[in-house]
Motif scaffolding. Structure first.
Motif, PDB file in Angstrom:
ATOM      1  N   VAL A   1       0.803  -1.319  -0.090  1.00 32.03           N
ATOM      2  CA  VAL A   1      -0.059   0.064   0.192  1.00 32.03           C
ATOM      3  C   VAL A   1       1.088   0.901   0.446  1.00 32.03           C
ATOM      4  O   VAL A   1       2.074   1.245   0.830  1.00 32.03           O
ATOM      5  N   ASP A   2       0.824   2.115  -0.779  1.00 36.96           N
ATOM      6  CA  ASP A   2       1.110   4.036  -0.811  1.00 36.96           C
ATOM      7  C   ASP A   2      -0.218   4.667   0.050  1.00 36.96           C
ATOM      8  O   ASP A   2      -1.126   4.850  -0.604  1.00 36.96           O
ATOM      9  N   ILE A   3       0.105   5.462   0.940  1.00 37.58           N
ATOM     10  CA  ILE A   3      -0.698   5.785   1.448  1.00 37.58           C
ATOM     11  C   ILE A   3       0.262   7.871   0.812  1.00 37.58           C
ATOM     12  O   ILE A   3       0.948   7.567   1.245  1.00 37.58           O
ATOM     13  N   ASN A   4      -0.910   8.643   0.639  1.00 38.21           N
ATOM     14  CA  ASN A   4      -0.937   9.959  -0.102  1.00 38.21           C
ATOM     15  C   ASN A   4      -1.325  10.899   0.350  1.00 38.21           C
ATOM     16  O   ASN A   4      -2.651  10.822   0.307  1.00 38.21           O
ATOM     17  N   LYS A   5      -0.605  11.980   0.756  1.00 35.45           N
ATOM     18  CA  LYS A   5      -1.257  13.064   1.171  1.00 35.45           C
ATOM     19  C   LYS A   5      -1.467  14.190   0.475  1.00 35.45           C
ATOM     20  O   LYS A   5      -0.636  14.448  -0.618  1.00 35.45           O
ATOM     21  N   ASP A   6      -2.419  14.152  -0.481  1.00 36.80           N
ATOM     22  CA  ASP A   6      -2.804  15.492  -1.686  1.00 36.80           C
ATOM     23  C   ASP A   6      -1.877  16.772  -1.221  1.00 36.80           C
ATOM     24  O   ASP A   6      -2.293  17.842  -0.211  1.00 36.80           O
ATOM     25  N   ARG A   7      -1.262  16.621  -2.487  1.00 32.80           N
ATOM     26  CA  ARG A   7       0.078  18.216  -2.202  1.00 32.80           C
ATOM     27  C   ARG A   7      -0.854  19.517  -2.920  1.00 32.80           C
ATOM     28  O   ARG A   7      -0.401  20.232  -1.868  1.00 32.80           O
ATOM     29  N   ASN A   8      -2.016  19.530  -3.437  1.00 31.85           N
ATOM     30  CA  ASN A   8      -3.379  20.874  -3.141  1.00 31.85           C
ATOM     31  C   ASN A   8      -4.257  21.298  -2.431  1.00 31.85           C
ATOM     32  O   ASN A   8      -4.819  22.282  -2.952  1.00 31.85           O
ATOM     33  N   ASP A   9      -4.793  19.917  -2.150  1.00 34.27           N
ATOM     34  CA  ASP A   9      -5.633  20.082  -1.393  1.00 34.27           C
ATOM     35  C   ASP A   9      -5.366  19.049   0.722  1.00 34.27           C
ATOM     36  O   ASP A   9      -5.531  17.554   0.544  1.00 34.27           O
ATOM     37  N   PRO A  10      -5.136  19.885   1.078  1.00 32.18           N
ATOM     38  CA  PRO A  10      -4.747  18.708   2.631  1.00 32.18           C
ATOM     39  C   PRO A  10      -5.320  18.077   3.398  1.00 32.18           C
ATOM     40  O   PRO A  10      -5.357  17.777   4.358  1.00 32.18           O
ATOM     41  N   THR A  11      -7.072  18.042   2.297  1.00 32.50           N
ATOM     42  CA  THR A  11      -8.176  16.925   2.913  1.00 32.50           C
ATOM     43  C   THR A  11      -8.828  16.426   2.705  1.00 32.50           C
ATOM     44  O   THR A  11      -9.114  15.614   2.751  1.00 32.50           O
ATOM     45  N   ARG A  12      -7.764  15.750   1.557  1.00 34.53           N
ATOM     46  CA  ARG A  12      -7.297  14.797   0.631  1.00 34.53           C
ATOM     47  C   ARG A  12      -6.324  13.641   1.178  1.00 34.53           C
ATOM     48  O   ARG A  12      -5.634  14.117   0.825  1.00 34.53           O
ATOM     49  N   MET A  13      -6.414  12.475   0.729  1.00 36.43           N
ATOM     50  CA  MET A  13      -5.316  11.608   1.350  1.00 36.43           C
ATOM     51  C   MET A  13      -5.785  10.549  -0.042  1.00 36.43           C
ATOM     52  O   MET A  13      -7.148   9.968  -0.858  1.00 36.43           O
ATOM     53  N   THR A  14      -4.931   9.559  -0.285  1.00 33.61           N
ATOM     54  CA  THR A  14      -5.104   8.404  -1.167  1.00 33.61           C
ATOM     55  C   THR A  14      -4.201   6.921  -0.933  1.00 33.61           C
ATOM     56  O   THR A  14      -3.155   7.041  -0.226  1.00 33.61           O
ATOM     57  N   ALA A  15      -5.110   5.696  -0.879  1.00 35.48           N
ATOM     58  CA  ALA A  15      -4.044   4.337  -0.130  1.00 35.48           C
ATOM     59  C   ALA A  15      -4.668   4.276  -1.834  1.00 35.48           C
ATOM     60  O   ALA A  15      -4.990   3.533  -2.260  1.00 35.48           O
ATOM     61  N   PHE A  16      -2.835   3.812  -2.191  1.00 36.59           N
ATOM     62  CA  PHE A  16      -3.253   2.618  -3.190  1.00 36.59           C
ATOM     63  C   PHE A  16      -2.840   1.709  -2.966  1.00 36.59           C
ATOM     64  O   PHE A  16      -1.150   1.638  -2.664  1.00 36.59           O
ATOM     65  N   VAL A  17      -3.118   0.622  -3.502  1.00 44.24           N
ATOM     66  CA  VAL A  17      -3.231  -0.995  -3.004  1.00 44.24           C
ATOM     67  C   VAL A  17      -2.904  -1.708  -4.718  1.00 44.24           C
ATOM     68  O   VAL A  17      -3.206  -1.608  -5.155  1.00 44.24           O
ATOM     69  N   SER A  18      -1.430  -2.274  -3.693  1.00 48.19           N
ATOM     70  CA  SER A  18      -1.198  -3.267  -4.844  1.00 48.19           C
ATOM     71  C   SER A  18      -1.466  -4.679  -4.351  1.00 48.19           C
ATOM     72  O   SER A  18      -0.694  -4.853  -3.840  1.00 48.19           O
ATOM     73  N   ALA A  19      -2.129  -6.181  -5.464  1.00 38.90           N
ATOM     74  CA  ALA A  19      -2.186  -6.792  -4.204  1.00 38.90           C
ATOM     75  C   ALA A  19      -1.711  -8.209  -6.124  1.00 38.90           C
ATOM     76  O   ALA A  19      -2.443  -7.919  -7.318  1.00 38.90           O
ATOM     77  N   SER A  20      -0.918  -9.284  -5.770  1.00 35.88           N
ATOM     78  CA  SER A  20      -0.739  -9.852  -6.942  1.00 35.88           C
ATOM     79  C   SER A  20      -1.729 -11.382  -6.020  1.00 35.88           C
ATOM     80  O   SER A  20      -1.515 -12.247  -5.575  1.00 35.88           O
TER      81      SER A  20
END
Length: 102
Positions: free
Chosen positions: A43-62
Motif C-alpha cells: 500500500v502507498d498512502i499519500n496526502k494530496d499536495r493541493n488539497d490537504p483534506t484529501r488522501m489516497t491509499a493505492f493498494v497493489s495485490a498479486s
C-alpha cells in the motif's frame, strides 16, 4: 498471476482529520499480520499536495487471495476507524493492463 490495483480516495472535512486518519492507517497497516499474503500486497498512502483534506491509499495485490484478505481486513478494521471522521470516499478497483516506465 493477476495484479490487482485499488485506489481509495478519502476527502475529510479538515486537514487535522486527514492527518489523524493517515497516522492511524499507517499504524494499522504495520500491525496487520497475515503471513500467507504478506509478500503479495503493498500500500502507498499519500496526502494530496493541493488539497490537504484529501488522501489516497493505492493498494497493489498479486492474486485474488491477497485482495480478498485485504478487503476483509479493511471492512473489519480500517472502515470503522475511518468512519469516525466525516469524509467522502471513492474506491476504484482495476486490473493492471500496462505498466509503463521510461
Amino acid at each position: 498471476m493477476a495484479v490487482l490495483k485499488r485506489l481509495n480516495i478519502n476527502k475529510f472535512t479538515s486537514e487535522a482529520d486527514n492527518d489523524a486518519f493517515i497516522e492511524e492507517l499507517k499504524q494499522m497497516w504495520l500491525a496487520w499480520e497475515n503471513p500467507s499474503i504478506a509478500t503479495n500486497i503493498s500500500v502507498d498512502i499519500n496526502k494530496d499536495r493541493n488539497d490537504p483534506t484529501r488522501m489516497t491509499a493505492f493498494v497493489s495485490a498479486s492474486g485474488t487471495d491477497a485482495i480478498n484478505a485485504m478487503n476483509e481486513w479493511s471492512k473489519n478494521v480500517v472502515m470503522p476507524i475511518r468512519n469516525k471522521y466525516q469524509h467522502e470516499n471513492i474506491m476504484i478497483d482495476a486490473d493492471l493492463v500496462a505498466s509503463v516506465s521510461k
